[in-house]
Design an enzyme around this catalytic site. Structure first.
Site, PDB file in Angstrom:
ATOM      1  N   CYS A   1      -3.851   0.577  -2.643  1.00 48.82           N
ATOM      2  CA  CYS A   1      -4.064  -0.998  -1.904  1.00 48.82           C
ATOM      3  C   CYS A   1      -2.614  -1.421  -2.678  1.00 48.82           C
ATOM      4  CB  CYS A   1      -5.365  -1.680  -2.224  1.00 48.82           C
ATOM      5  SG  CYS A   1      -6.543  -0.445  -1.010  1.00 48.82           S
TER       6      CYS A   1
ATOM      7  N   GLU B   1      -2.578  -4.321  -3.165  1.00 44.77           N
ATOM      8  CA  GLU B   1      -3.426  -5.699  -4.123  1.00 44.77           C
ATOM      9  C   GLU B   1      -3.037  -4.525  -5.959  1.00 44.77           C
ATOM     10  OE1 GLU B   1      -4.990  -5.184  -1.533  1.00 44.77           O
ATOM     11  OE2 GLU B   1      -5.607  -6.440  -0.284  1.00 44.77           O
TER      12      GLU B   1
ATOM     13  N   GLU C   1       0.309   5.075   0.626  1.00 43.03           N
ATOM     14  CA  GLU C   1      -0.690   6.076   0.728  1.00 43.03           C
ATOM     15  C   GLU C   1      -0.607   7.662   0.501  1.00 43.03           C
ATOM     16  OE1 GLU C   1      -1.194   5.617   5.218  1.00 43.03           O
ATOM     17  OE2 GLU C   1      -2.240   3.412   4.890  1.00 43.03           O
TER      18      GLU C   1
ATOM     19  N   ASN D   1       0.833  -1.118   0.571  1.00 47.80           N
ATOM     20  CA  ASN D   1      -0.363   0.103  -0.014  1.00 47.80           C
ATOM     21  C   ASN D   1       0.709   1.095  -0.196  1.00 47.80           C
ATOM     22  OD1 ASN D   1       0.170  -0.395   2.428  1.00 47.80           O
ATOM     23  ND2 ASN D   1      -1.245   0.218   3.326  1.00 47.80           N
TER      24      ASN D   1
ATOM     25  N   CYS E   1     -10.699  -3.365  -4.516  1.00 49.36           N
ATOM     26  CA  CYS E   1      -9.308  -4.821  -4.866  1.00 49.36           C
ATOM     27  C   CYS E   1     -10.340  -6.037  -5.313  1.00 49.36           C
ATOM     28  CB  CYS E   1      -9.017  -5.067  -3.415  1.00 49.36           C
ATOM     29  SG  CYS E   1      -7.463  -3.525  -3.453  1.00 49.36           S
TER      30      CYS E   1
HETATM   31  N1  THU Z   1      -5.774  -1.924   2.599  1.00 49.61           N
HETATM   32  C1  THU Z   1      -4.823  -2.562   1.546  1.00 49.61           C
HETATM   33  O1  THU Z   1      -3.618  -2.147   0.751  1.00 49.61           O
HETATM   34  N2  THU Z   1      -5.381  -3.678   0.837  1.00 49.61           N
HETATM   35  C2  THU Z   1      -6.298  -4.261   1.561  1.00 49.61           C
HETATM   36  O2  THU Z   1      -6.839  -5.436   1.397  1.00 49.61           O
HETATM   37  C3  THU Z   1      -6.474  -3.646   2.614  1.00 49.61           C
HETATM   38  C4  THU Z   1      -6.584  -2.348   3.016  1.00 49.61           C
HETATM   39  C5  THU Z   1      -4.898  -0.607   3.290  1.00 49.61           C
HETATM   40  C6  THU Z   1      -5.277   0.900   2.355  1.00 49.61           C
HETATM   41  C7  THU Z   1      -4.559   1.409   3.710  1.00 49.61           C
HETATM   42  O3  THU Z   1      -3.424   2.183   3.529  1.00 49.61           O
HETATM   43  C8  THU Z   1      -4.907   0.671   4.215  1.00 49.61           C
HETATM   44  O4  THU Z   1      -4.929  -0.390   4.583  1.00 49.61           O
HETATM   45  C9  THU Z   1      -5.519   0.847   6.021  1.00 49.61           C
HETATM   46  O5  THU Z   1      -7.066   0.713   5.219  1.00 49.61           O
END
Ligand code: THU
Length: 130
Positions: A50, A52, A41, A39, A86
């Site tokens: 994300c 994925e 941000e 991920n 995702c």
């Molecule tokens: N997040 C993911 O990367 N994949 C997931 O399946 C669930 C959530 C990330 C997005 C964000 O950066 C952090 O987790 C909190 O939501």
């Protein structure tokens, strides 16, 4: 390297200064190659991506469009389910029976599939096309 080890490894590179929730994802393409994503941000929160999505982008950039296995890992109390967006992204490139392993850093795992994650998914057939 196993898919879950690849996800664990790439999770170390996650950029999550806002949620402090680091996620790693790994996909195996039809060729057998592994693609990884974490991920990423952003201070403008909705612009974050994300793990994925990153792994899917890496796969497509490498010239593959079919995934045959997925693994996702986070340091959570229970295996973290992919978000709704995702699930749709995974469904674009994976058949219903593609296995998905959700794992925690602590060692818990949950086995599911692309189809189970998104029943009733929107597909090209709903637009009256093949
Ligand atoms: N997040 C993911 O990367 N994949 C997931 O399946 C669930 C959530 C990330 C997005 C964000 O950066 C952090 O987790 C909190 O939501």
């Amino acid at each position: 390297m196993s898919l879950i080890d690849a996800a664990r490894e790439v999770r170390e590179n996650a950029y999550a200064p806002y949620s402090h929730f680091r996620v790693g994802a790994a996909l195996r393409g039809r060729s057998g190659r592994i693609y990884k994503g974490c991920n990423v941000e952003n201070v403008a929160y909705p612009e974050g991506t994300c793990a994925e999505a990153g792994a899917i982008a890496a796969m497509v950039a490498a010239g593959e469009t079919e995934l045959i296995e997925v693994a996702v890992i986070a340091d959570s109390p229970a295996p973290v389910p992919p978000c709704g967006g995702c699930r749709q992204k995974l469904a674009e490139f994976g058949r219903h029976d593609v296995p998905v392993t959700l794992a925690t850093v602590g060692g818990a795992t949950l086995q599911t599939s692309v189809g189970e994650l998104l029943p009733g998914r929107f597909e090209a057939s709903h637009m009256g096309r093949a």
